[in-house]
Scaffold this active site. Structure first.
Site, PDB file in Angstrom:
ATOM      1  N   ASP A  15      20.003 -16.969 -54.131  1.00 43.75           N
ATOM      2  CA  ASP A  15      18.888 -16.356 -53.387  1.00 43.75           C
ATOM      3  C   ASP A  15      17.586 -16.495 -54.195  1.00 43.75           C
ATOM      4  OD1 ASP A  15      19.709 -14.601 -55.416  1.00 43.75           O
ATOM      5  OD2 ASP A  15      19.208 -12.803 -54.276  1.00 43.75           O
ATOM      6  N   ASP A  34      17.500 -17.409 -60.342  1.00 49.27           N
ATOM      7  CA  ASP A  34      18.277 -18.383 -59.561  1.00 49.27           C
ATOM      8  C   ASP A  34      17.682 -19.781 -59.758  1.00 49.27           C
ATOM      9  OD1 ASP A  34      19.919 -16.560 -57.347  1.00 49.27           O
ATOM     10  OD2 ASP A  34      17.994 -15.705 -57.884  1.00 49.27           O
ATOM     11  N   ASN A  72      17.140 -11.599 -52.842  1.00 50.09           N
ATOM     12  CA  ASN A  72      15.855 -11.314 -53.489  1.00 50.09           C
ATOM     13  C   ASN A  72      14.722 -11.231 -52.479  1.00 50.09           C
ATOM     14  OD1 ASN A  72      16.653 -11.027 -56.159  1.00 50.09           O
ATOM     15  ND2 ASN A  72      16.722 -13.247 -56.466  1.00 50.09           N
ATOM     16  N   THR A 129      25.105 -16.309 -57.165  1.00 48.63           N
ATOM     17  CA  THR A 129      24.072 -15.608 -57.928  1.00 48.63           C
ATOM     18  C   THR A 129      23.203 -14.733 -57.023  1.00 48.63           C
ATOM     19  OG1 THR A 129      22.532 -17.471 -57.782  1.00 48.63           O
ATOM     20  CG2 THR A 129      24.008 -17.434 -59.686  1.00 48.63           C
ATOM     21  N   PHE A 187      21.869  -5.084 -58.587  1.00 44.54           N
ATOM     22  CA  PHE A 187      21.263  -5.458 -57.302  1.00 44.54           C
ATOM     23  C   PHE A 187      22.208  -6.230 -56.369  1.00 44.54           C
ATOM     24  CE2 PHE A 187      18.900  -8.585 -54.730  1.00 44.54           C
ATOM     25  CZ  PHE A 187      18.157  -7.727 -53.932  1.00 44.54           C
ATOM     26  N   ASN A 188      22.794  -7.334 -56.839  1.00 43.17           N
ATOM     27  CA  ASN A 188      23.582  -8.189 -55.935  1.00 43.17           C
ATOM     28  C   ASN A 188      24.762  -7.434 -55.317  1.00 43.17           C
ATOM     29  OD1 ASN A 188      21.950 -10.411 -56.390  1.00 43.17           O
ATOM     30  ND2 ASN A 188      23.234 -11.200 -58.065  1.00 43.17           N
ATOM     31  N   HIS A 233      19.147 -13.695 -65.748  1.00 44.70           N
ATOM     32  CA  HIS A 233      20.551 -13.428 -65.406  1.00 44.70           C
ATOM     33  C   HIS A 233      21.344 -14.657 -64.953  1.00 44.70           C
ATOM     34  CE1 HIS A 233      19.428  -9.101 -65.014  1.00 44.70           C
ATOM     35  NE2 HIS A 233      18.353  -9.548 -64.404  1.00 44.70           N
ATOM     36  N   ASP A 234      20.862 -15.280 -63.862  1.00 48.14           N
ATOM     37  CA  ASP A 234      21.726 -16.170 -63.083  1.00 48.14           C
ATOM     38  C   ASP A 234      22.253 -17.412 -63.805  1.00 48.14           C
ATOM     39  OD1 ASP A 234      21.640 -14.390 -60.980  1.00 48.14           O
ATOM     40  OD2 ASP A 234      19.985 -15.400 -59.969  1.00 48.14           O
TER      41      ASP A 234
HETATM   42  C1  BDR Z   1      20.315 -10.190 -59.960  1.00 42.11           C
HETATM   43  O1  BDR Z   1      19.463  -9.677 -58.937  1.00 42.11           O
HETATM   44  C2  BDR Z   1      18.495 -10.614 -58.587  1.00 42.11           C
HETATM   45  O2  BDR Z   1      17.236 -10.008 -58.480  1.00 42.11           O
HETATM   46  C3  BDR Z   1      18.535 -11.695 -59.636  1.00 42.11           C
HETATM   47  O3  BDR Z   1      18.229 -12.961 -59.056  1.00 42.11           O
HETATM   48  C4  BDR Z   1      19.939 -11.651 -60.146  1.00 42.11           C
HETATM   49  O4  BDR Z   1      20.809 -12.460 -59.375  1.00 42.11           O
HETATM   50  C5  BDR Z   1      20.166  -9.342 -61.196  1.00 42.11           C
HETATM   51  O5  BDR Z   1      20.525  -8.034 -60.927  1.00 42.11           O
HETATM   52 CA    CA Z   2      19.949 -14.080 -57.824  1.00 40.17          CA
END
Ligand code: BDR
Ligand code: CA
Length: 317
Positions: free
Chosen positions: A9, A14, A38, A124, A165-166, A239-240
């Site tokens: 996303d 990402d 996102n 991701t 978040f994800n 992160h991703d």
């Molecule tokens: C995740 O949430 C998204 O905002 C980032 O792309 C990442 O995948 C981190 O919590």
């Molecule tokens: Ca992401």
């Protein structure tokens, strides 16, 4: 080479995951599938095409996926990623169209056409597409080699006190994905909060002196600012791409076996990943990432950006 489908996303981190996957010779990106996360799915799908164009890639197909979580209203991370979902950069024009097939059908087709144990699914974003694919064609569960998820945490959260978040965005989908018996590796916040893009990292990218390097620096500058303002980080956690680094070299992203369950009913704990670290739980089909080799991780990222930049040069010789 490790063939993957990257379900994402984009999103700043990402975008870096796409670069690392395309620019590392150990990874073969068979498709990019998109999912609302996102930002809304139309925006992040346009972003995926733009990032591919920035990487001078005209061969990777992009399939658009779920616009909404399974059971919940759309929730986006505009405070972190901006109103386009990829704030801070002007994207180049796409080099190809979105495929006509949808992401869920594409995932199913690509997995069923592959040899058993050949394909890996990297997620991701929210897990909506993956859960739908597993429900529509359950045979993909035993056919995939592994599912690698950026999401969750052994403890804590970033979108609520206890949810990442994800997973928070689509906890029902996450529960499906973690419950199916395929091998799942959770690359959660415990790991990705170690992936901080420090000034030294930015310096290495700057030293490449390439257009893609500048594009990445612009992405990181925006990400740095929102992560500082919203989450109080000095350096932003990228992160991703940690999922991709894990596939390239698991000594860079250490994991341990542990069962993971997703809480989707809890009023306060919605989207929490409950990781059972007791020794007797070691026979799990799930693993969780614990420790990142920061230097080797970012060296991979810088190398991938350099490789992609020079591919462009080669193409123009
Ligand atoms: C995740 O949430 C998204 O905002 C980032 O792309 C990442 O995948 C981190 O919590
Ligand atoms: Ca992401």
């Amino acid at each position: 080479m490790r063939p993957i489908i990257l379900d994402c996303d984009p999103g700043h981190d990402d975008a870096v995951a796409i670069m690392l996957a395309l620019g590392n010779p150990a990874i073969d990106v068979r498709a990019i599938t998109t999912v609302g996360g996102n930002h809304v799915v139309d925006k992040i799908t346009a972003n995926a095409l733009g990032v591919l164009a920035a990487c001078h890639d005209s061969s990777t197909p992009v399939y658009k996926g779920a616009a909404k979580p399974l059971m919940r209203p759309v929730e986006v991370a505009e405070t972190i990623h901006g109103e386009t979902g990829l704030g801070g950069v002007d994207l180049p024009s796409p080099l190809r169209e979105i495929e006509t097939d949808n992401a869920v059908s594409a995932i199913i087709r690509l997995v069923m056409e592959s040899n058993p144990g050949e394909l890996t699914l990297v997620a991701t974003g929210p897990l909506t597409n993956i859960a739908l694919a597993a429900r529509v064609e359950p045979r993909i569960v035993e056919r995939l080699r592994e599912v690698v998820v950026m999401g969750g945490a052994i403890s804590g959260g970033n979108w609520s006190a206890c949810a990442e978040f994800n997973i928070h965005v689509d906890p029902e989908a996450a529960a499906i994905v973690f419950d199916e018996p395929w091998p799942v590796t959770m690359v959660g916040l415990d790991l990705t909060h170690q992936a901080l893009a420090t000034a030294q990292v930015e310096e290495k990218i700057r030293a490449l002196d390439t257009a893609l390097g500048s594009f990445t620096l612009d992405l990181l500058a925006f990400f740095r600012e929102t992560y500082r303002d919203v989450e109080g980080f000095d350096d932003p956690p990228v992160h991703d791409p940690c999922t991709i680094a894990y596939l390239i070299d698991p000594t860079i992203v250490e994991t341990i076996p542990a069962p993971v369950s997703v809480e989707w009913r809890g009023e306060l704990t919605r989207g929490m990943t409950v990781v059972d670290r007791r020794a007797q739980a070691a026979q799990a089909h799930t693993r969780v990432a614990t420790r990142l080799d920061h230097e080797r991780f970012f060296d991979l990222v810088v190398e991938a950006i350099s490789t992609l930049s020079h591919r462009k040069d080669n193409a123009h010789v």
